[in-house]
Every structure is written in structure tokens, then in C-alpha cells.
Design an enzyme around this catalytic site. Structure first.
Site, PDB file in Angstrom:
ATOM      1  N   LYS A   1     -33.741  37.777 -16.891  1.00 21.37           N
ATOM      2  CA  LYS A   1     -34.068  37.085 -15.631  1.00 21.37           C
ATOM      3  C   LYS A   1     -33.180  37.640 -14.518  1.00 21.37           C
ATOM      4  O   LYS A   1     -31.985  37.880 -14.736  1.00 21.37           O
ATOM      5  CB  LYS A   1     -33.816  35.582 -15.825  1.00 21.37           C
ATOM      6  CG  LYS A   1     -34.273  34.692 -14.674  1.00 21.37           C
ATOM      7  CD  LYS A   1     -34.015  33.219 -15.009  1.00 21.37           C
ATOM      8  CE  LYS A   1     -34.503  32.276 -13.904  1.00 21.37           C
ATOM      9  NZ  LYS A   1     -34.258  30.859 -14.222  1.00 21.37           N
TER      10      LYS A   1
ATOM     11  N   SER B   1     -36.097  24.941 -16.615  1.00 18.64           N
ATOM     12  CA  SER B   1     -36.555  26.280 -16.237  1.00 18.64           C
ATOM     13  C   SER B   1     -36.711  27.276 -17.384  1.00 18.64           C
ATOM     14  O   SER B   1     -37.242  28.370 -17.176  1.00 18.64           O
ATOM     15  CB  SER B   1     -35.616  26.883 -15.186  1.00 18.64           C
ATOM     16  OG  SER B   1     -35.889  26.334 -13.929  1.00 18.64           O
TER      17      SER B   1
ATOM     18  N   SER C   1     -38.409  27.919 -13.598  1.00 17.73           N
ATOM     19  CA  SER C   1     -38.226  29.103 -12.777  1.00 17.73           C
ATOM     20  C   SER C   1     -38.207  30.416 -13.567  1.00 17.73           C
ATOM     21  O   SER C   1     -38.420  31.464 -12.994  1.00 17.73           O
ATOM     22  CB  SER C   1     -36.923  28.981 -12.001  1.00 17.73           C
ATOM     23  OG  SER C   1     -35.815  28.990 -12.880  1.00 17.73           O
TER      24      SER C   1
END
Lengths: 490, 96, 488
Positions: free
Chosen positions: A77, A180, A156
Site C-alpha cells: 500500500k 481499511s 482504504s
């Protein structure tokens, strides 16, 4: 699809060890896959050159020198600082930021032999539940059938979840502040694990809400999650909130029977307007665990309902300070001058550099901390947070693990909830309470919705008991035997 | 409405976020809605409850005060600067 | 304890009482910063002392410096204060280019130290207790430099994150002299404790002053805060100006606006920096990157054992060990360097003589050139050698003062000057006798006066000998010989 891509992380580790397949072949297979799946807009950075270079080096190494993650392609990420790549948290305000240092988690993985193959798109500063606030555009869920109505991968960590769904990496890294990791894992048919707060170092992870942020893996299987977390976690002196608590051996007992294990199902997690399919999913979960000898106990977590508003005070408050460093002075974006004065520079830079959802949360966070509102909002929320913690503490006197759905729905169409922030925040209704309490939790793919999209079940366990959590998750995974993969040949 | 545009403007300045008029309008509505949604929280009786500080009751680790070792590559620290002059970061003139 | 000094301001409407509280920012002496591995040292090239946190790089986190905590505890103990077993670090939010994180890590509601005091001397025998509300730890900011370019300010983060102790007094100070005495004493205590070097030029110690005025026994007046006073002289001047400004306003029927003011050392005036309406909303909240600081009793105990002698104890020791009077003891104990100088000088010598020379001679000269004792051109070693020459009779006290003057200019050794200028005392009795004989022979009138009983004329004879020897004759021997000869 290349057969190599179908393997789990643990299977790939074993295969690499045999040296029957070169790491170069494996890395190339994944690079090709990522090239073929560009339409999902999952990647913020491609790290192919370095990945191939490392693969060549590994292939010339002796088998006995192989480390636990030797040659394993990992998607990271874009919130983890990695040396040599841009790290932007999907924000314009960090559009060209190169971190001069490596996050502890990625350092640990690299030291274990892992290869960062790409970095993934996400909601800007991890603020979102749909991966639709990324400055590089929305991430599309690989389970999408109709591209005129693309589905969200959740958020997210949407890019990281999507990459695993698309078999673009052996596993990926996400961060979870209020759900997330778990919610996108649920939307994409993956396993998503949020460890106990303090398990993985936050050093080098761009902060959203310091008291909640925690890194974790997104993987194809529960065993993979256990394997990945083993090499991510560490007690880190660079992070004062990192816990010096020995990690139990996560793999040793993972396949053990759960006979006699006590599983709580909180009545407050059955919410108004919850669809039948989610209710059915939860009922299935109960049955599966019961069939394997677990004892199902109805429990109560009375403050569940206020966990969301509590979270939406605390997280934005912390964020309002954490994101104050993006001021156009030391790094990142600065608006074009001339400026009337310094404040003009700040306001323009931050006004142009942050996206709408980030601004919205910074405004909330600033408001709840401001003079006259601090006690009524922030302090009050921290008191309620203690109540939520106490709810869990008393529940864990009676049960070992808590079972719930991961999200209130399957993946929705991108843009559907964008204009209604509260509706969007409701996505986190099942994931936020355990975040507020710092508990480990995992989402396991457990069924398909009537739209044929994945649905996840969530398990929560007590602090620092990831072994119990993963053992239960493994049993649940076996029973659910979710083998569906998205059809990418669309 | 809990938050009008005047309040939004004030908060936005505290946070140093420049907003367009449209944004001021939109955020005023959003924030009002969100704060109203948060009202539920106030119903919770928290008398005699200490605010939570940290979820884990662990000791603050202390670092040793050893000799300074210079960052091996100072240029890396300035490399991301939007504007610099020599080894200084620069900003539009501050007058106080 | 005693009554405070009389009111300093008597306006048209009578006496005014001044109420002053001080916030002193003292840089903690340490190698590294409070929460990072950046260097805490002064005077390096710009942006050279940095760790990643010091420019607020995303993902960096604060970790606390153990020694700095020890230093704060030590300072607290030296200030007779309570060390709190539990304290919290908060974020103080505001935007400024030299504040890299967009917030300062400080302690707001629960400081590491509370409830201390300092006794300041009002006069020879009386002192006044100034209570200290708290001492807390916080990060310093960086430096903005405005004179390098017409368009830009330059930012240097070297100081950013350096540990400061903010020491907040109660509003117990009643005039600028007390304020000056308080800071002098506070600085001195921290320097004795070795927790702050107290170097005001380098900014290691800075003050903010809260000043208000009122008629005696009235309620507190509206206060103004004067920021960033970087010398004791300026602190005193600023308070004096500000108190008089407030009195003038009130006496002409106006009101005081609560505001933050700046002192301009050139004009000697304070001016508005920001009004109450423009005051910051700092949005303090506990820093979630850090945990509560818990300090165990045994740590406090251990540190209390390492606490060096403090000014008050030193003063007592000077009285008992060296038999100094109260005034001398106070002056000698006022500065760490003075005490050290004194102890070096009195080693193997008469302490009273050593104290006298420092207070009457050395300080006079140093004041004349605005220098401190650590910058003295005459070291304690050199001055010691001069005193030895007096004590062994090589030179007289009077000559010694002459030599001292010369030493002060040239930094030469006393011996060297004495030889160069031929100032050595004449103690040879034969030589002096010859001179005395000559004077008696040539001055019959004075001899007769003496013999008629006018003993005052004795002085005249001594003067003559001194004149002929340029003052180098040993006065004791001269006296003895003159008496002997005249009585013959």
C-alpha cells in the site's frame, strides 16, 4: 492463467525452496499479470526493475541460504515509506515524495527475502471506504462484471485487496484504522488481517490516526495471513506504541481443532436494515463453527452503536494534527505563488493539495479539538471509547472469539455513496469497534451475495491472541470453502 | 444547522485549508449533518469514566542520550523541499 | 521572609502594585534532542543537526530521550519541587514554518514537575519566596532567518526538537528587580545542577513575562504577555516600561487590552504582537504517538543522590568552611564560575583575602569592560600568584593593586610585571637604614619636632622614604627603623 499465480503464499514459498521454478519466472508471471490487469487502476508504482534484479540475485543463491519469504512478490500500500519508490498516500500533497528511509514493516519483509513488486493505490491518506478518493483515480474491483457500473474494491486498502484478488502478488500490505484492511478484503474475496494495535511498528507508515493505525496482510488464505504477519511484526524501538509482547507461533496450531472454543455473537451487530444475505451469512458462520465443536454464545456489546460516531471524532482529531506537517515547506506539494503572506501559502497549498474527503475530516477533527468543543466532543469520545473497551473486556471473560459480518453489504458501485459521507461511514460499522479497542480481527471470505460478489465474516479476539484468532479463522475458512475467483477475462 | 459558513471559514483557517465558496457551502452542510449524527454519543453516561489514553498499558520506552551521528546524506533531507536556497528551506517572507 | 520592597510606581493617583509572573524556557543540556536523534548542540551549519523527525518526515515517530527526563527531574529537585509519577505529552497545534510537525510536543495538563519555589534575597537578611507552578518538557522550534533575501525567509531546523524546560512561576513577583533576581537565581540553580548551560546569548534561556498592575489590594488587573526576552537586562527594562505604560493608560482613564507584546531592545519599548482576538486556539490533546511518562520513586531517589551542591548550600558552606561574612558568601555563591574562581584562589591562602580581591578588585574591573568572571583576563591561578607575592612580602598591597591593573591589560604574570618595572619591595634593613639616616641628617627641623613630642611627624618621615623608593619600601620595616633612629 499461469498456474504459478494460483498458488498461495505458503505454496509459493515451498516451491521456491525446491528451486524447481526460478524466482525470475515467478516474478515475471506476476509482472505479466499486473500488466494485464491495468484497467483496474490498482498500482501507484511499479517496481519491476528492482524486483527482477532481486530475483536474479536470489536465483544465484544457494537453497540453504533462503530466507522465509525469499523471492515472494509483495504488493505494498502506498502509505508505507519504501526507499527508491515514491510514497504518496495517494495524495497530491505528496505527489513527488521520495522517502529517504524504509518503514519497519517493509524492512522486516525485505530482510526476510520478500520483493516489493509494486505499490498500490488507496484512499487518500487512508481516509475512505471505497478507494474512490485516490488522486490517481478510483480503483476498480476485479469482481466487476459491468464496466459501465464498476464496483468498489472497498477502502482504504482497495488497491492492495484488488491486487490479491487479481492474483497480482502473493500477498499485499494494507493498513487498517477503522476497517481499511478487513472491508476491502471482504469486498474482494480475500483474507484481511488487522493485528493487535502495537503488533506491527507504525514507523515509516504515513499516519492517519496514530492510536488506531495498524498494518496487516491481505492474502488468499488464512495460513498465508499467519505466515505473512509472522515476518511483518516486530517490537520496534522507533515506535513508542509498539508492544514488547512475544508473538505466539501463528502456524504451529493453526490447523488444530476448535472443539470447546467459545464463540460470541453480539446481538448489537444485527443492525436495522441489514440485508437477509448478511444475516444468512452470519447464520452460516455460527453453524460452521458449531459443527466443528465450538460453543456459540450470544453476547452483548452495548456501546456498539456509538462506536462509529466515537471513531469519527477521534480519528479525524488525530488526523488534523498528523496532517499539519503537509504545509509546503519541507516536502511535497506547494501551490504556485505569489502569495499575499505565509497563511496564503498554507491555505492555498493545503486547499489544493488535499482532496475533498481529507478536507472534510480535517475540518471535523479541527472542530472537535477547538476551544469550547474539546470536552464535549474529543474528551467525551475518549470516555465512550473506554466504555467500548470495557464492553470487549467483559465479553472476553466469557468467550475466546467474537463472530460478526465484516461489512453490511457486498461491494457497491463506485460513486454510489460518494456524496453521502454518513452512508459511506456506515461501511465501517462492524470493523470500527474492534479498532477502537485495539483488538486483532480478521475477515474471511465466506460466501457470495445474490449479485455473486464475495462476502466476508469477521472474527475478533482478545489482545495479542492472534494465534486463537487465526486458528478459528482457519476452521471457518475450511468450512466455508470459498473457492471463487473473479473472472478477469472480461 | 449547527455549522454555518462563518464557522466553517473559521475552522478552515485554523486548519489552514483554503476553501472555495462552493466548498464552504458544501462542508457547512456536511459538517452539520455529521455533528448531528454524533449527537447520539452525548446520550452515553460517562460520569466518573476516565478518558482512554492508550489501548495498551505498556511502558514508555526511553532512548539513550548518545553522541550525535550526522545523517549520512544531508542532501536526502532537503531533496524533497519544494523550495530551498543552499541548505536552507525557504518560504515567502514572514513578517512579524 | 519579610515584606516585599516598597511599590515601585507612584503615579498621579497614588501607588501602584505590579504583578509579574514569568515563564522561563531553559534548554536542557543533553547530547540529543527530546524526541529524536538529532544533535542538541549549538552553532552548527544550517540543517545539519537533523534526524528525520526534525523536518517532520511522514511516518517518523517520536521516542523520548531518557537523559532529558533525568535532567528535568534533577531540575525539579533543585527547585524544591514535586516530581510527578505520571505525566502526559500533548500536541500544541499551530502553523509556523519553523515548526516542522505543525504541532509542538509539550506538556499541558499534566507536567513532569509541579509546585516548587525559589527564595530571592530582598536585602542582607531578608528573602522572598517565589512559588513555581510547574516545570514541563517541550520541543524547541527551528529558526526563521529573515535578512538573507528580500523575498524569502530561510528556515533552519537545527534547533527544532531540542528539549526545553518551561518553568512557570506564580505571579509572585512585584517589580522588575525581583524579576531580574528571580531569573538570575533560577539560571544559577540550573547551572549548578548542570541541567541548562544558561547561555542567554545563544538562547539557552529565554523569558516571557506576564505583567499587570493594580492598586494595592484591588483585584488583579488585565495582563499583557511580553514574549521572548533574551537577557535579564531586557527583561527588567521591558517590565519597567510595560508596567509604567499600563499605569499611564489606567490613570488617563483608559483600559488595558489583554494581548501579547514584543519588546524592542533598541527603543526600550513594548509593542503589540497580537490581540486576544487573534490569540491562537492551540487545540491541545494528548499525543497518541507517545505513552504516559511514568516515573518511579527509586529513579527520583537515585537522581536526588547525584544532585550537586546548589547555590543556597554553597552559600552556607562558604560561611562555615571559609568563615566568609554573609555579604561575601552571597556574592561569591551567585555564580557558578565565581564560586569556582574563589575556591581555586583560596586554596592554601586566606579566604577572606581571596574574597576581598574578587569582590573589590576583580569585579570592579570586569564590570568596567562588561565581562563575566569566566572571561576574566586574569585567571584564578595568576591572581593567586599575585597574592602570594603580597603575602611573602615581595610587594606591598598598594603595589599589588598597580600590578593587578597592569595584569588586567596585558594578562602577563605578576612576577614578570614586577621585574619589568622594578616594583619589588625593598625589605633589606641596611638599605632602608641608609636612606633613613640620610633623611634624618638633612631634616633637623622635623627631627626636633619629633623630639618635642610631635609624633605625627613620623608619617612625614615614612613619606620621604616611600618617595625615594617609589613606594617600594616595606612599610613595616620603614616604620620600625625610623622609630628606632628617632628615639636614639
Amino acid at each position: 492463467m499461469n498456474e504459478l499465480l494460483k498458488l498461495s503464499l505458503v505454496e509459493t514459498v515451498k516451491l521456491i525452496k525446491t528451486k524447481k521454478v526460478s524466482v525470475k519466472e515467478i516474478i515475471e508471471a506476476y509482472i505479466n499479470r499486473l500488466d494485464d490487469t491495468e484497467k483496474y487502476n490498482m498500482l501507484s508504482e511499479k517496481n519491476y526493475d528492482e524486483a527482477l534484479e532481486l530475483a536474479n540475485k536470489i536465483d544465484s543463491k544457494k537453497q540453504e541460504d533462503f530466507r522465509p519469504l525469499e523471492g515472494i512478490p509483495i504488493a505494498v500500500k502506498d502509505i508505507f515509506c519504501t526507499v527508491g519508490n515514491k510514497t504518496t498516500a495517494s495524495s497530491k500533497i505528496l505527489n513527488n515524495f521520495f522517502a529517504p528511509y524504509e518503514s519497519t514493516v517493509t524492512k522486516n519483509l525485505k530482510n526476510a527475502g520478500g520483493i516489493v513488486i509494486c505499490k498500490t493505490n488507496m484512499d487518500e491518506f487512508a481516509m475512505g471506504s471505497a478507494s474512490d478518493t485516490c488522486n490517481k483515480g478510483e480503483v476498480i474491483n476485479p469482481w466487476t462484471d459491468d464496466f459501465s457500473k464498476p464496483l468498489t474494491p472497498g477502502g482504504s486498502s482497495g488497491g492492495s485487496a484488488a491486487v490479491v484478488a487479481a492474483s497480482g502478488a502473493c500477498f499485499s500490505l494494507g493498513t487498517d484504522t477503522g476497517g481499511s484492511i478487513r472491508q476491502p478484503a471482504s469486498f474482494c474475496g480475500n483474507v484481511g488481517l488487522k493485528p493487535t494495535y502495537g503488533r506491527c511498528s507504525r514507523y515509516g507508515i504515513i499516519a492517519f490516526a496514530s492510536s488506531l493505525d495498524q498494518a496487516g496482510p491481505i492474502s488468499k488464505t488464512v495460513e498465508d495471513a499467519a505466515y505473512a504477519l509472522t515476518y511483518m511484526a516486530s517490537w520496534d524501538k522507533n515506535d513508542s506504541t509498539s508492544a514488547n509482547v512475544k508473538m505466539p507461533d501463528l502456524l504451529k496450531n493453526i490447523k488444530e481443532s476448535i472443539k470447546g472454543l467459545k464463540v460470541g455473537v453480539p446481538k448489537e451487530y444485527i443492525i436495522d436494515g441489514m440485508s437477509d444475505e448478511i444475516q444468512k451469512l452470519l447464520d452460516n458462520g455460527r453453524t460452521w463453527l458449531k459443527d466443528q465443536g465450538a460453543e456459540i454464545i450470544d453476547i452483548s456489546l452495548p456501546h456498539t452503536k456509538v462506536a462509529l460516531p466515537c471513531y469519527y471524532i477521534i480519528a479525524p482529531a488525530e488526523a488534523s494534527a498528523n496532517l499539519a506537517r503537509y504545509d509546503g515547506v519541507k516536502f511535497g506539494y506547494r501551490a504556485e505563488g505569489p502569495f499575499k503572506d505565509l497563511n496564503d501559502m498554507y491555505c492555498k497549498t493545503r486547499g489544493e493539495g488535499f482532496g475533498k474527503e481529507v478536507k472534510r475530516r480535517l475540518l471535523i477533527g479541527t472542530y472537535v479539538l477547538s476551544s469550547g468543543y474539546y470536552d464535549a466532543y474529543y474528551i467525551h469520545a475518549q470516555k465512550v471509547r473506554r466504555k467500548i473497551v470495557e464492553d470487549f473486556n467483559s465479553a472476553f471473560k466469557d468467550v475466546d472469539v467474537i463472530l460478526s459480518p465484516t461489512a453490511p453489504s457486498d461491494a457497491f458501485v463506485l460513486g454510489e455513496k460518494k456524496e453521502d459521507p454518513i452512508n459511506m461511514y456506515l461501511n465501517d460499522v462492524f470493523t470500527v469497534p474492534s479498532s477502537l479497542a485495539g483488538l486483532p480481527a480478521i475477515s474471511i471470505p465466506a460466501g457470495l451475495s445474490k449479485n455473486n460478489k464475495p462476502l466476508g465474516l469477521q472474527l475478533i479476539s482478545n489482545k495479542f491472541t492472534e494465534d486463537t484468532l487465526l486458528k478459528t479463522a482457519f476452521a471457518l475458512e475450511e468450512a466455508a470453502s470459498f473457492t471463487h475467483r473473479p473472472n478477469l477475462e472480461k | 444547522m449547527l455549522i454555518d459558513e462563518k464557522v466553517t471559514k473559521k475552522i478552515a483557517f485554523l486548519a489552514r485549508i483554503g476553501l472555495t465558496e462552493k466548498e464552504e457551502e458544501d462542508f457547512s452542510k456536511d459538517l452539520s449533518k455529521i455533528l448531528k449524527w454524533m449527537e447520539d454519543l452525548k446520550k452515553i453516561d460517562v460520569k466518573n469514566v476516565e478518558p482512554l489514553r492508550n489501548v495498551n498499558d505498556i511502558e514508555l520506552l526511553e532512548r539513550e542520550d548518545i553522541d550525535f551521528s550526522k545523517n549520512s546524506d544531508q542532501s536526502k533531507l532537503l531533496a524533497n523541499a519544494p523550495k530551498k536556497n543552499g541548505n536552507f528551506f525557504t518560504v515567502p517572507k514572514v513578517i512579524e | 521572609m519579610s515584606e516585599a520592597r516598597p511599590y515601585k510606581i507612584s503615579g498621579k493617583t497614588g501607588s501602584w502594585e505590579i504583578v509579574i509572573g514569568l515563564e522561563v524556557h531553559a534548554q536542557v543540556s543533553s547530547k540529543l534532542k527530546l524526541f529524536s536523534n538529532g544533535s542538541a548542540s549549538f552553532g552548527s551549519n544550517e540543517n545539519e543537526n537533523l534526524d528525520l523527525l526534525d523536518i517532520g518526515l511522514p511516518g517518523t515517530l517520536p521516542t523520548i530521550n531518557s537523559f532529558v527526563i533525568d535532567q528535568a527531574i534533577k531540575s525539579g529537585l533543585a527547585l524544591n519541587a514535586k516530581v510527578n509519577n505520571f505525566s502526559i505529552f500533548d500536541r500544541k497545534n499551530y502553523f509556523y514554518p519553523d515548526l516542522p510537525l505543525g504541532y509542538q510536543i509539550s506538556q499541558y495538563k499534566e507536567p513532569i514537575i509541579s509546585d516548587g519555589y525559589i527564595d530571592i534575597d530582598i536585602n542582607e537578611s531578608d528573602s522572598k519566596r517565589i512559588r513555581i507552578e510547574r516545570l514541563h518538557l517541550e520541543q524547541d522550534a527551528g529558526k526563521s532567518i529573515h535578512d538573507q533575501s528580500p523575498e524569502d525567509s530561510f528556515i533552519d531546523f537545527n534547533r527544532a526538537g531540542v528539549a526545553l524546560m518551561e518553568i512557570v512561576s506564580y505571579p509572585d513577583l512585584s517589580d522588575w528587580e525581583e524579576a531580574g533576581d528571580y531569573v538570575t537565581k533560577l539560571r544559577n540553580i540550573l547551572r549548578f545542577a548542570n541541567t541548562c548551560d544558561g547561555n542567554m546569548q545563544e538562547g539557552s534561556l529565554r523569558c516571557d513575562a506576564n505583567v499587570s498592575v493594580r492598586k494595592p489590594n484591588d483585584d488583579l488587573g488585565t495582563r499583557c504577555e511580553i514574549k521572548n526576552l533574551n537577557s535579564i537586562k531586557n527583561l527588567m527594562k521591558a517590565i519597567e516600561f510595560e508596567a509604567n505604560r499600563q499605569v499611564a493608560l489606567l490613570e488617563s482613564g483608559e483600559t488595558i487590552a489583554q494581548e501579547t507584546r514584543l519588546f524592542d531592545a533598541n527603543s526600550g519599548k513594548t509593542r503589540t504582537m497580537r490581540s486576544k482576538e487573534e490569540a491562537h486556539d492551540y487545540r491541545y490533546f494528548p499525543d497518541p504517538d507517545l505513552l504516559p511518562l511514568k516515573i518511579q520513586e527509586d529513579r527520583i531517589h537515585k537522581i536526588s543522590k547525584t544532585l550537586p551542591e546548589l547555590p543556597a548550600q554553597l552559600k552556607e558552606r562558604l560561611k562555615s568552611q571559609y568563615k566568609l561574612g554573609s555579604y561575601d558568601a552571597r556574592v561569591i555563591s551567585a555564580e557558578l564560575e565565581t564560586a569556582k574562581y574563589f575556591e581555586d584562589l583560596s586554596e592554601g591562602r586566606d579566604p577572606k583575602q581571596a574574597a576581598n580581591w574578587i569582590i573589590s578588585n576583580l569585579f570592579g574591573k570586569l564590570n568596567g569592560i562588561d565581562k563575566s568572571i569566566s572571561e576574566s583576563p586574569i585567571s584564578s591561578k595568576k591572581l593567586g600568584k599575585l597574592l602570594d607575592l603580597v603575602n611573602d612580602g615581595t610587594i606591598s598591597n598598594k603595589i599589588a593593586k598597580e600590578v593587578f591593573e597592569e595584569m588586567f591589560i596585558s594578562s602577563k604574570e605578576a612576577k614578570e610585571i614586577i621585574e619589568e618595572k622594578g616594583l619589588k619591595q625593598i625589605s633589606n634593613e641596611d638599605d632602608i637604614e641608609k636612606l633613613v639616616d640620610k633623611i634624618i641628617l638633612e631634616n633637623e627641623t622635623q627631627v626636633n619636632q619629633f623630639k618635642e613630642g610631635n609624633t605625627k611627624v613620623m608619617g612625614w618621615f615614612v613619606g620621604q622614604v616611600m618617595k625615594l623608593t617609589k613606594g617600594q619600601a616595606n612599610p613595616g620595616i620603614v616604620n620600625k627603623i625610623i622609630l628606632k633612629k628617632l628615639n636614639n
